[in-house]
Scaffold this motif. Structure first.
Motif, PDB file in Angstrom:
ATOM      1  N   UNK A 125       0.812  -1.212   0.000  1.00  9.58           N
ATOM      2  CA  UNK A 125       0.000   0.000   0.000  1.00  9.58           C
ATOM      3  C   UNK A 125       0.849   1.267   0.000  1.00  9.58           C
ATOM      4  N   UNK A 126       2.132   1.148  -0.356  1.00  9.88           N
ATOM      5  CA  UNK A 126       3.030   2.294  -0.320  1.00  9.88           C
ATOM      6  C   UNK A 126       3.539   2.662  -1.704  1.00  9.88           C
ATOM      7  N   UNK A 127       4.095   3.884  -1.771  1.00  8.60           N
ATOM      8  CA  UNK A 127       4.759   4.336  -2.990  1.00  8.60           C
ATOM      9  C   UNK A 127       6.189   4.741  -2.636  1.00  8.60           C
ATOM     10  N   UNK A 128       7.092   4.509  -3.560  1.00 12.86           N
ATOM     11  CA  UNK A 128       8.475   4.949  -3.410  1.00 12.86           C
ATOM     12  C   UNK A 128       8.629   6.252  -4.181  1.00 12.86           C
ATOM     13  N   UNK A 129       9.070   7.291  -3.479  1.00 16.29           N
ATOM     14  CA  UNK A 129       9.187   8.623  -4.081  1.00 16.29           C
ATOM     15  C   UNK A 129      10.653   9.018  -4.175  1.00 16.29           C
ATOM     16  N   UNK A 130      11.058   9.447  -5.358  1.00 11.03           N
ATOM     17  CA  UNK A 130      12.394  10.031  -5.527  1.00 11.03           C
ATOM     18  C   UNK A 130      12.310  11.488  -5.098  1.00 11.03           C
ATOM     19  N   UNK A 131      12.975  11.824  -4.018  1.00 13.15           N
ATOM     20  CA  UNK A 131      12.838  13.139  -3.402  1.00 13.15           C
ATOM     21  C   UNK A 131      13.524  14.202  -4.247  1.00 13.15           C
ATOM     22  N   UNK A 132      12.814  15.290  -4.488  1.00 12.19           N
ATOM     23  CA  UNK A 132      13.361  16.432  -5.218  1.00 12.19           C
ATOM     24  C   UNK A 132      13.616  17.627  -4.300  1.00 12.19           C
ATOM     25  N   UNK A 133      12.884  17.712  -3.208  1.00 18.96           N
ATOM     26  CA  UNK A 133      13.061  18.842  -2.292  1.00 18.96           C
ATOM     27  C   UNK A 133      12.619  18.445  -0.894  1.00 18.96           C
ATOM     28  N   UNK A 134      13.277  19.028   0.095  1.00 21.02           N
ATOM     29  CA  UNK A 134      12.976  18.801   1.502  1.00 21.02           C
ATOM     30  C   UNK A 134      12.776  20.155   2.155  1.00 21.02           C
ATOM     31  N   UNK A 135      11.821  20.252   3.055  1.00 21.66           N
ATOM     32  CA  UNK A 135      11.625  21.473   3.837  1.00 21.66           C
ATOM     33  C   UNK A 135      12.003  21.197   5.284  1.00 21.66           C
ATOM     34  N   UNK A 136      12.779  22.100   5.873  1.00 21.34           N
ATOM     35  CA  UNK A 136      13.199  21.948   7.258  1.00 21.34           C
ATOM     36  C   UNK A 136      12.231  22.650   8.192  1.00 21.34           C
ATOM     37  N   UNK A 137      12.085  22.107   9.390  1.00 22.21           N
ATOM     38  CA  UNK A 137      11.189  22.675  10.394  1.00 22.21           C
ATOM     39  C   UNK A 137      11.875  22.709  11.750  1.00 22.21           C
ATOM     40  N   UNK A 138      11.381  23.582  12.631  1.00 22.75           N
ATOM     41  CA  UNK A 138      11.907  23.621  13.997  1.00 22.75           C
ATOM     42  C   UNK A 138      11.780  22.248  14.655  1.00 22.75           C
ATOM     43  N   UNK A 139      10.759  21.496  14.286  1.00 22.65           N
ATOM     44  CA  UNK A 139      10.586  20.142  14.812  1.00 22.65           C
ATOM     45  C   UNK A 139      11.827  19.287  14.552  1.00 22.65           C
ATOM     46  N   UNK A 140      12.443  19.447  13.373  1.00 24.40           N
ATOM     47  CA  UNK A 140      13.636  18.682  13.045  1.00 24.40           C
ATOM     48  C   UNK A 140      14.786  19.045  13.982  1.00 24.40           C
ATOM     49  N   UNK A 141      14.912  20.338  14.267  1.00 25.73           N
ATOM     50  CA  UNK A 141      15.979  20.794  15.167  1.00 25.73           C
ATOM     51  C   UNK A 141      15.774  20.243  16.577  1.00 25.73           C
ATOM     52  N   UNK A 167      18.855  27.304   9.953  1.00 29.08           N
ATOM     53  CA  UNK A 167      17.444  27.373  10.329  1.00 29.08           C
ATOM     54  C   UNK A 167      17.255  27.959  11.717  1.00 29.08           C
ATOM     55  N   UNK A 168      18.019  27.480  12.688  1.00 31.29           N
ATOM     56  CA  UNK A 168      17.769  27.861  14.069  1.00 31.29           C
ATOM     57  C   UNK A 168      18.779  28.853  14.638  1.00 31.29           C
ATOM     58  N   UNK A 169      20.028  28.765  14.239  1.00 32.91           N
ATOM     59  CA  UNK A 169      21.044  29.632  14.831  1.00 32.91           C
ATOM     60  C   UNK A 169      21.086  30.997  14.162  1.00 32.91           C
ATOM     61  N   UNK A 170      20.859  31.042  12.858  1.00 28.26           N
ATOM     62  CA  UNK A 170      20.924  32.307  12.127  1.00 28.26           C
ATOM     63  C   UNK A 170      19.561  32.998  12.029  1.00 28.26           C
ATOM     64  N   UNK A 171      18.572  32.489  12.743  1.00 25.15           N
ATOM     65  CA  UNK A 171      17.238  33.102  12.772  1.00 25.15           C
ATOM     66  C   UNK A 171      16.664  33.256  11.356  1.00 25.15           C
ATOM     67  N   UNK A 172      16.625  32.167  10.646  1.00 19.78           N
ATOM     68  CA  UNK A 172      16.066  32.180   9.298  1.00 19.78           C
ATOM     69  C   UNK A 172      14.626  32.672   9.327  1.00 19.78           C
ATOM     70  N   UNK A 173      14.220  33.323   8.273  1.00 24.72           N
ATOM     71  CA  UNK A 173      12.832  33.739   8.161  1.00 24.72           C
ATOM     72  C   UNK A 173      12.136  32.836   7.150  1.00 24.72           C
ATOM     73  N   UNK A 174      10.825  32.761   7.266  1.00 21.58           N
ATOM     74  CA  UNK A 174      10.036  31.918   6.364  1.00 21.58           C
ATOM     75  C   UNK A 174      10.610  30.504   6.342  1.00 21.58           C
ATOM     76  N   UNK A 175      10.724  29.910   5.170  1.00 24.41           N
ATOM     77  CA  UNK A 175      11.112  28.496   5.065  1.00 24.41           C
ATOM     78  C   UNK A 175      12.534  28.318   4.517  1.00 24.41           C
ATOM     79  N   UNK A 176      13.189  27.294   5.048  1.00 22.95           N
ATOM     80  CA  UNK A 176      14.496  26.867   4.558  1.00 22.95           C
ATOM     81  C   UNK A 176      14.287  25.505   3.897  1.00 22.95           C
ATOM     82  N   UNK A 177      14.805  25.361   2.675  1.00 23.44           N
ATOM     83  CA  UNK A 177      14.573  24.122   1.941  1.00 23.44           C
ATOM     84  C   UNK A 177      15.902  23.537   1.455  1.00 23.44           C
ATOM     85  N   UNK A 178      15.838  22.270   1.068  1.00 25.61           N
ATOM     86  CA  UNK A 178      16.978  21.569   0.499  1.00 25.61           C
ATOM     87  C   UNK A 178      16.558  21.016  -0.857  1.00 25.61           C
TER      88      UNK A 178
END
Length: 333
Positions: free
Chosen positions: A28-44, A316-327
């Motif tokens: 019931x799953x799909x394998x996705x080739x990732x093109x972009x990642x978004x970082x969140x404070x949750x990750x930190x 993301x967290x040390x430089x006080x990024x604004x809005x979204x940081x992506x990879x």
């Protein structure tokens, strides 16, 4: 495939690149080739195990899931035998909050954990939607529904959630006040805020103005002060928050404000509500629609390459990024 893992808690430097086999999708799953990642404070917070109380969710001695990252966008590579909604080549964005694992070139997820990528968004923009966009929608549409003519204050208006919240509150017909630093004032105003308060020059909790809804995304004011700016029949919505600091993690940190607010609940007609979010297929569909209608437009501060994930986390967290940081991810480099 390449992935970044953490074997213990610490700063961004504990992330290390490894070569591992791509996950095999279940029926019931799909394998996705990732093109972009978004970082969140949750990750930190998961990276640091900060505050300590949060380790009850992340793992007490070491992370239960060693690969961080929940928000992604990419292209369907293969599908399980029971998958009916997607096929190879489909472009999607999705939410991995049940298990993380997004800091990788491929992810395997249930088909319910993704939605088609909005055609008007890039992969990087689409990847910003799940957690940050979903938190804003949950807060201002579901938990404390905004009505036309109400006064709404967003504390942390230039952050990942805040930039979405300002747009939503304005779209719902509110008079919007955003609290941020002076360097981000123009951005917040461009998103629709009618008033912008520089928190370094003015304390919104002592200015004498009240609001129908206060969405607190920072947790940098005591509960009593926050309640002071909420109308007697208004709503204060708490969503954790907190900023990075050097040294040892907090014991409770911003969760203390959330716990206090949850205990308080309601005083008279004034409500104090906790904003809790999780992976929600219906929310992903709502975010897709809001993005396609241009009710919300993702704002990206900076994009990094896949090999720069540790630097992106630090920024993301040390430089006080604004809005979204992506990879941006390109297989093999």
């Amino acid at each position: 495939m390449r992935a970044f893992v953490q074997d213990g808690y610490g700063s961004a430097e504990v992330l290390r690149p490894v070569q591992v086999d791509a996950p095999a999708p279940a029926d019931d799953q799909i394998l996705v080739r990732v093109k972009a990642i978004s970082l969140n404070a949750r990750d930190w917070h998961a990276l640091r195990g900060d505050p300590y109380l949060a380790r009850s969710m992340f793992g007490w001695r070491r992370p239960t899931f060693p690969v961080r990252g929940s928000d992604f966008a990419g292209v369907v590579d293969t599908v399980g035998s029971a998958v009916t909604e997607y096929q190879p080549g489909d472009e999607v964005f999705g939410d991995l909050r049940d298990s993380d694992g997004g800091f990788a070139e491929y992810v395997s997820v249930p088909q319910s954990a993704v939605q088609p990528r909005p055609a008007n968004l890039t992969f990087e923009q689409a990847a910003t939607l799940p957690l940050a966009g979903g938190t804003a929608v949950k807060g201002l549409r579901d938990v404390a529904p905004v009505r036309p003519g109400q006064r709404v204050l967003v504390n942390g208006a230039s952050g990942g959630v805040g930039t979405f919240a300002v747009q939503l509150a304005k779209a719902y017909g509110a008079e919007v006040t955003g609290v941020c630093s002076a360097r981000n004032a123009d951005l917040v105003a461009s998103l629709g805020a009618d008033h912008v308060i520089d928190y370094r020059k003015a304390d919104f909790t002592t200015a004498g103005r009240r609001y129908d809804i206060v969405l607190d995304l920072v947790a940098n004011r005591p509960l009593r002060a926050l309640r002071r700016v909420v109308e007697p029949d208004g709503t204060l919505v708490l969503s954790g928050g907190g900023t990075a600091r050097p040294g040892r993690p907090y014991l409770v940190g911003p969760m203390g404000l959330v716990i206090a607010g949850q205990t308080l609940g309601r005083i008279g007609r004034q409500r104090v509500l906790l904003l809790q979010t999780g992976r929600d297929p219906a929310m992903l569909a709502s975010l897709r629609k809001l993005a396609e209608e241009k009710t919300i437009v993702p704002v990206i501060d900076r994009a990094f390459g896949f090999d720069e994930i540790p630097e992106a986390m630090r920024y993301l967290m040390v430089e006080h990024a604004r809005a979204k940081v992506v990879v941006s991810v390109s297989p093999g480099g």
